[in-house]
Scaffold this active site. Sequence first.
Site, PDB file in Angstrom:
ATOM      1  N   HIS A 203       0.824  -1.200   0.000  1.00 18.89           N
ATOM      2  CA  HIS A 203       0.000   0.000   0.000  1.00 18.89           C
ATOM      3  C   HIS A 203       0.859   1.251   0.000  1.00 18.89           C
ATOM      4  O   HIS A 203       2.056   1.211   0.295  1.00 18.89           O
ATOM      5  CB  HIS A 203      -0.956   0.003   1.195  1.00 18.89           C
ATOM      6  CG  HIS A 203      -0.287  -0.036   2.541  1.00 18.89           C
ATOM      7  ND1 HIS A 203       0.374   1.045   3.094  1.00 18.89           N
ATOM      8  CD2 HIS A 203      -0.182  -1.039   3.458  1.00 18.89           C
ATOM      9  CE1 HIS A 203       0.834   0.730   4.285  1.00 18.89           C
ATOM     10  NE2 HIS A 203       0.534  -0.546   4.532  1.00 18.89           N
ATOM     11  N   CYS A 218       3.726  -4.757   6.415  1.00 21.64           N
ATOM     12  CA  CYS A 218       3.316  -4.410   5.055  1.00 21.64           C
ATOM     13  C   CYS A 218       4.452  -3.736   4.292  1.00 21.64           C
ATOM     14  O   CYS A 218       5.463  -3.343   4.863  1.00 21.64           O
ATOM     15  CB  CYS A 218       2.094  -3.502   5.081  1.00 21.64           C
ATOM     16  SG  CYS A 218       0.588  -4.322   5.654  1.00 21.64           S
TER      17      CYS A 218
END
Length: 243
Positions: A203, A218
């Site tokens: 992301h 992440c």
Amino acid sequence: MEAAASAPPSTPPSIPAAAPAPKGLPVIAYLKRLPSGLPADPTPMASELPTEILRPTRDLVVYDAPGGRPRAILPKAVSGIGAAVPIVARESGWVAALMPSGNRTMGWLPPAGWITATTADQVVIHRKAHRLTWYRDGQERGSWKVSVGSKVSPTPLGRSFVFGRSKLPGEVYGGLDVLALGSVPDDPDSVPVGLRGAHIGIHSWYQNTFGGDTSDGCVQVPQPGQRLLLENLRPGAGVLVLP
């Protein structure tokens, strides 16, 4: 003169039968860890990512070996997203595919109830170099400096895949969707309580600071790169995380 004897017809190899699923077999879900008993991916760091994707046409029983013990149900859709899992092995008419909601784990599926598709896209992430590179048909199409998981919750190593995309609230993601992967934190207790059960994602980030070990696992990508990845990557595309 006698005619030469013809060779006997070859017998096709038998396909191991699939045992029926017992009642109460756990169903693979997004917010739950992958059920135990499935085999490890034998080559999790393989540089050649799979390009063949399995798409269930119905809920499938997943086994620990060809003709082995049923361990879980792979639903046709997981959390409303059609399942698309990379095929990593074939044996005796069965196929093995990487499983979602777990790391470096595969499951065996008998030859029915699914179709195949192909993907030309792969993503390779180098943790130490803080670099994400997108390839299509083996050719580099984009590369960006990224941030990865901290020492407390490192981005899981090995091959995984794009599970799907989701929209999360808040401006911290730069107003862009998240590409959720099949992988999850190696240590579920290493992430904040609010993120327990969530998958590793690719992301964007609201701050233009990349190149560190700062996330909860992440991969944080600059906004231009995330836009390009969202435009091109589809469920099942291979992802490889290297040290």
